[in-house]
Design an enzyme around this catalytic site. Structure first.
Site, PDB file in Angstrom:
ATOM      1  CB  ALA A  19     -10.324  -0.991 -46.967  1.00  0.00           C
ATOM      2  CB  THR A  23     -12.738  -4.199 -41.268  1.00  0.00           C
ATOM      3  OG1 THR A  23     -11.667  -4.001 -40.330  1.00  0.00           O
ATOM      4  CG2 THR A  23     -12.168  -4.185 -42.677  1.00  0.00           C
ATOM      5  NE  ARG A  31      -5.318  -5.179 -53.596  1.00  0.00           N
ATOM      6  CZ  ARG A  31      -5.721  -3.947 -53.876  1.00  0.00           C
ATOM      7  NH1 ARG A  31      -6.230  -3.200 -52.922  1.00  0.00           N
ATOM      8  NH2 ARG A  31      -5.625  -3.452 -55.097  1.00  0.00           N
ATOM      9  CD  GLN A  97      -4.998   3.599 -49.877  1.00  0.00           C
ATOM     10  OE1 GLN A  97      -4.910   2.911 -48.860  1.00  0.00           O
ATOM     11  NE2 GLN A  97      -4.476   3.228 -51.028  1.00  0.00           N
ATOM     12  CB  VAL A  99     -14.965   6.307 -51.125  1.00  0.00           C
ATOM     13  CG1 VAL A  99     -13.750   6.479 -52.020  1.00  0.00           C
ATOM     14  CG2 VAL A  99     -15.458   4.857 -51.167  1.00  0.00           C
ATOM     15  CG  HIS A 117      -8.512   6.319 -53.796  1.00  0.00           C
ATOM     16  ND1 HIS A 117      -8.106   5.119 -53.234  1.00  0.00           N
ATOM     17  CD2 HIS A 117      -7.432   6.803 -54.456  1.00  0.00           C
ATOM     18  CE1 HIS A 117      -6.835   4.898 -53.542  1.00  0.00           C
ATOM     19  NE2 HIS A 117      -6.414   5.907 -54.275  1.00  0.00           N
ATOM     20  CB  CYS A 147     -27.441  13.129 -64.994  1.00  0.00           C
ATOM     21  SG  CYS A 147     -27.488  14.913 -64.750  1.00  0.00           S
ATOM     22  CG  ASN A 212      -2.188  -3.491 -42.995  1.00  0.00           C
ATOM     23  OD1 ASN A 212      -3.329  -3.033 -42.988  1.00  0.00           O
ATOM     24  ND2 ASN A 212      -1.792  -4.382 -43.893  1.00  0.00           N
TER      25      ASN A 212
END
EC number: 2.3.1.286
Length: 249
Positions: A19, A23, A31, A97, A99, A117, A147, A212
């Site tokens: 993620a 950003t 987190r 990871q 989406v 994911h 649906c 990171n």
């Protein structure tokens, strides 16, 4: 010595993204200090498959949270640098990871991006299996998206309590094992089994580099840990990789 020595003389590069790479595009992480779950820990319950199945209010709230992560979100400098590296001919694969589809929006070949994911682009009916564009489901809010067959629509993402697609995970492991350089960018590396791809790469001889802001459980396996902001670190790394030897044809 060049501080990016580990990016020199490598041909097969895998970038594992979390993620944190998005950003700068205005997509909050989960987190971090301003993360979705940091600001409202109760929202983590929305991402649990059993809770989603059991409660219509949870389903609607889940859709509302994800609706806020859609819209006109654009790739940032890190996404663009990776896309330019790949389209320029480097043997590069991305295991993400995320989406949000921002790697593809930046111009990366879809076949070079493995979405561990799932994707927010579609919703899947839990009854008939039909896929619907997520925008159509979101347009039905605040009514619960359903649906045409009447079944529950769930974003095509992996929730807590669900298994990753075994074929997708197997492909990701093969890619990690074949890497010469494995960059883990913007991930807490706390969600398994995806985070374990770092170990797969390192065990097969890849140079593992973690980019990171915060410490991760895999820092000890890394040949380098980069705390520089992702928006400047990734373009700088890509510039070195672009000149690090023969390209694919």
């Amino acid at each position: 010595m060049n501080d990016l020595w580990w990016a020199e003389d490598v041909q097969r590069v895998t970038v594992f993204t979390g993620a944190g790479i998005s950003t700068d595009s205005g997509v909050p992480d989960y987190r971090g200090p301003q993360g979705i779950w940091t600001r409202d820990p109760a929202l983590a319950d929305l991402f649990t498959y059993d809770n989603f199945l059991a409660d219509a209010e949870v389903r609607v709230r889940f859709w509302q949270v994800f609706a806020g992560r859609q819209g006109d979100v654009l790739p940032n400098a890190a996404h663009r640098a990776l896309a330019e590296l790949e389209t320029g001919g480097k043997a590069l694969r991305v295991l993400t990871q995320n989406v949000d589809g921002l790697h593809q929006k930046a111009g990366m070949s879809p076949r070079k991006v493995v979405e561990l994911h799932g994707s927010l682009a579609t919703a899947t009916c839990l009854d008939c299996g039909e896929r619907t564009p997520s925008a159509e489901a979101i347009a039905r809010l605040p009514e619960e998206p359903r649906c045409a067959c009447g079944g529950l629509l769930k974003p095509s993402v992996v929730m807590f309590g669900e298994y990753l697609d075994s074929d997708v995970l197997s492909l990701a492991r093969r890619i990690a094992a074949a890497s010469e350089l494995f960059l883990a960018v913007g991930s807490s590396l706390r969600v398994e089994p995806a985070a374990g791809l770092c170990a797969v790469a390192a065990e097969h001889g890849a140079r593992l580099v973690v980019v990171n802001r915060d410490p991760t459980p895999y820092d000890g396996l890394a040949v380098e840990v980069v705390r520089e902001p992702i928006g400047t670190a990734v373009p700088r790394i890509c510039a070195v990789l672009a000149g690090s030897g023969p390209k694919r044809h």
